[in-house]
Design an enzyme around this catalytic site. Sequence first.
Site, PDB file in Angstrom:
ATOM      1  CG  ASP A   1      -2.069   4.748   4.133  1.00 36.01           C
ATOM      2  OD1 ASP A   1      -2.077   5.311   2.960  1.00 36.01           O
ATOM      3  OD2 ASP A   1      -2.634   5.268   4.770  1.00 36.01           O
TER       4      ASP A   1
ATOM      5  CG  HIS B   1      -0.652   7.165  -1.116  1.00 40.56           C
ATOM      6  ND1 HIS B   1      -2.001   7.013  -1.652  1.00 40.56           N
ATOM      7  CD2 HIS B   1      -1.043   6.589  -0.028  1.00 40.56           C
ATOM      8  CE1 HIS B   1      -3.440   7.013  -0.416  1.00 40.56           C
ATOM      9  NE2 HIS B   1      -2.249   6.349   0.031  1.00 40.56           N
ATOM     10  CG  LEU B   2       4.951   5.868  -5.390  1.00 41.72           C
ATOM     11  CD1 LEU B   2       5.381   5.288  -6.700  1.00 41.72           C
ATOM     12  CD2 LEU B   2       5.920   6.386  -4.557  1.00 41.72           C
ATOM     13  NE  ARG B   3      -0.074  12.061  -2.107  1.00 39.03           N
ATOM     14  CZ  ARG B   3      -0.587  11.656  -0.897  1.00 39.03           C
ATOM     15  NH1 ARG B   3      -1.979  10.372  -1.913  1.00 39.03           N
ATOM     16  NH2 ARG B   3      -0.538  12.036   0.061  1.00 39.03           N
TER      17      ARG B   3
ATOM     18  CG  HIS C   1      -5.139   2.152   5.411  1.00 42.01           C
ATOM     19  ND1 HIS C   1      -6.710   1.791   5.882  1.00 42.01           N
ATOM     20  CD2 HIS C   1      -5.163   2.604   4.275  1.00 42.01           C
ATOM     21  CE1 HIS C   1      -7.110   2.146   5.039  1.00 42.01           C
ATOM     22  NE2 HIS C   1      -6.479   2.871   4.217  1.00 42.01           N
TER      23      HIS C   1
ATOM     24  CG  LEU D   1      -7.975  10.311   7.624  1.00 39.47           C
ATOM     25  CD1 LEU D   1      -8.566  11.861   6.667  1.00 39.47           C
ATOM     26  CD2 LEU D   1      -8.729  10.028   8.981  1.00 39.47           C
TER      27      LEU D   1
ATOM     28  CG  HIS E   1       0.025  15.086   2.318  1.00 35.48           C
ATOM     29  ND1 HIS E   1      -1.032  15.472   1.029  1.00 35.48           N
ATOM     30  CD2 HIS E   1      -0.683  14.068   2.737  1.00 35.48           C
ATOM     31  CE1 HIS E   1      -2.105  14.678   1.254  1.00 35.48           C
ATOM     32  NE2 HIS E   1      -2.197  13.657   2.489  1.00 35.48           N
TER      33      HIS E   1
ATOM     34  CG  HIS F   1      -1.878   1.626   0.963  1.00 36.45           C
ATOM     35  ND1 HIS F   1      -3.335   1.232   1.931  1.00 36.45           N
ATOM     36  CD2 HIS F   1      -1.465   2.248   0.944  1.00 36.45           C
ATOM     37  CE1 HIS F   1      -3.473   2.059   1.160  1.00 36.45           C
ATOM     38  NE2 HIS F   1      -2.574   3.104   1.110  1.00 36.45           N
TER      39      HIS F   1
ATOM     40  CG  ASN G   1      -5.610   8.644  -3.261  1.00 38.51           C
ATOM     41  OD1 ASN G   1      -4.163   8.031  -3.384  1.00 38.51           O
ATOM     42  ND2 ASN G   1      -5.501   8.779  -2.297  1.00 38.51           N
TER      43      ASN G   1
ATOM     44  CE  LYS H   1      -8.381   1.661  -0.974  1.00 37.94           C
ATOM     45  NZ  LYS H   1      -6.851   3.019  -0.662  1.00 37.94           N
TER      46      LYS H   1
ATOM     47  CG  HIS I   1     -10.307   4.674   3.348  1.00 41.26           C
ATOM     48  ND1 HIS I   1      -8.437   4.804   3.209  1.00 41.26           N
ATOM     49  CD2 HIS I   1     -11.131   4.557   4.449  1.00 41.26           C
ATOM     50  CE1 HIS I   1      -9.197   5.554   4.434  1.00 41.26           C
ATOM     51  NE2 HIS I   1      -9.907   5.678   4.818  1.00 41.26           N
TER      52      HIS I   1
END
Length: 346
Positions: free
Chosen positions: A247, A15-17, A174, A219, A251, A13, A41, A99, A136
């Site tokens: 996860d 996030h690489l943006r 998560h 979250l 940011h 899980h 996302n 997802k 999620h």
Amino acid sequence: MQAITLPRPDDWHLHLRDGAMLQAVLPETARHFARAIIMPNLVPPVVTLADATAYRERILAALPGEMGFDPLMTLYLTEGTDPADVERAAASGLVKAVKLYPVGATTNSHSGVRDLAKVMPVLERMAAIGLPLCTHGEVTDPEVDIFDREAVFIDTVLDPLRRRLPELRVVMEHITTEEGAAYAAEGGENLAATITTHHLIINRNHILAGGIRPHYYCLPVAKREKHRLALRRAATSGSPRYFLGTDSAPHVDALKEHACGCAGCFTATNTLSLLAHVFEEEGALDRLEGFASRNGPAFYRLPVNAGEIRLEKRAEPCVWPAKIVSDTGPVTVFDPGFPVYWHVLP
């Protein structure tokens, strides 16, 4: 035990943006992990096989030439998702999961699902072809307390769905609660759960006691201490139902330290050292290999990675950068709040 060698682990899980942020954070994962399940996302989200193919190409283009890394793509489930496109995506071998984001559950979830009935044709097709659904697992009803949203999701959404489609393969992503860990343990071979690094380390006091600490806000939000301890027991139990999904969610500081701050902890840089610390504290270093390197591939029906990674316990603590620099601003690296002595060898 002063050293441990693992098959090169995976992150189930991540996030690489995109764009400048992708360029900045991708090496932090690729340095240690062979593969990762990439979250879809983005804005706009990764909805179709064509979207996933284009995003994967951008990831590979951003990868430093000396690094090997295989991004495992996912599709973002919407109420307009085409079951035939999902089946083509699975057949391509490029997409490994779909997802489910309830609308409003987390970052960039506004395109998610409001009415599960509207996506049942997609879920039925996924069950038929064996493509996993990553969830999620939180309800977003404003009347449900944020600390109860995971438990309510299990009772009102996940369990009814699995009773209706028992052949659907599901990953509870998560998990953060004692209830989540217990449900995953009892769910059989078609159910698994990922556990993050930071939820093994922090509880809600880290976010709220003595002042608000935005870099611990995530979250699903961290819960009471009893839930953190339940997650530790699950992760270190040796059960194949649990595996690592960091996860890790970057940011820039300006959006974390904000009147309405973004949710996410960036743990890609130091996850393996932190996990070794946690597993040693729990007397379970011999079970770290299963959690980080074997259980995830087994559930996703993929081979264990051929390469290895070695960690060594030293007298001096690890030193990580406080921040990762990106062209859009600095990203704060997760701080466990205590010294860690397990070093990942180059």
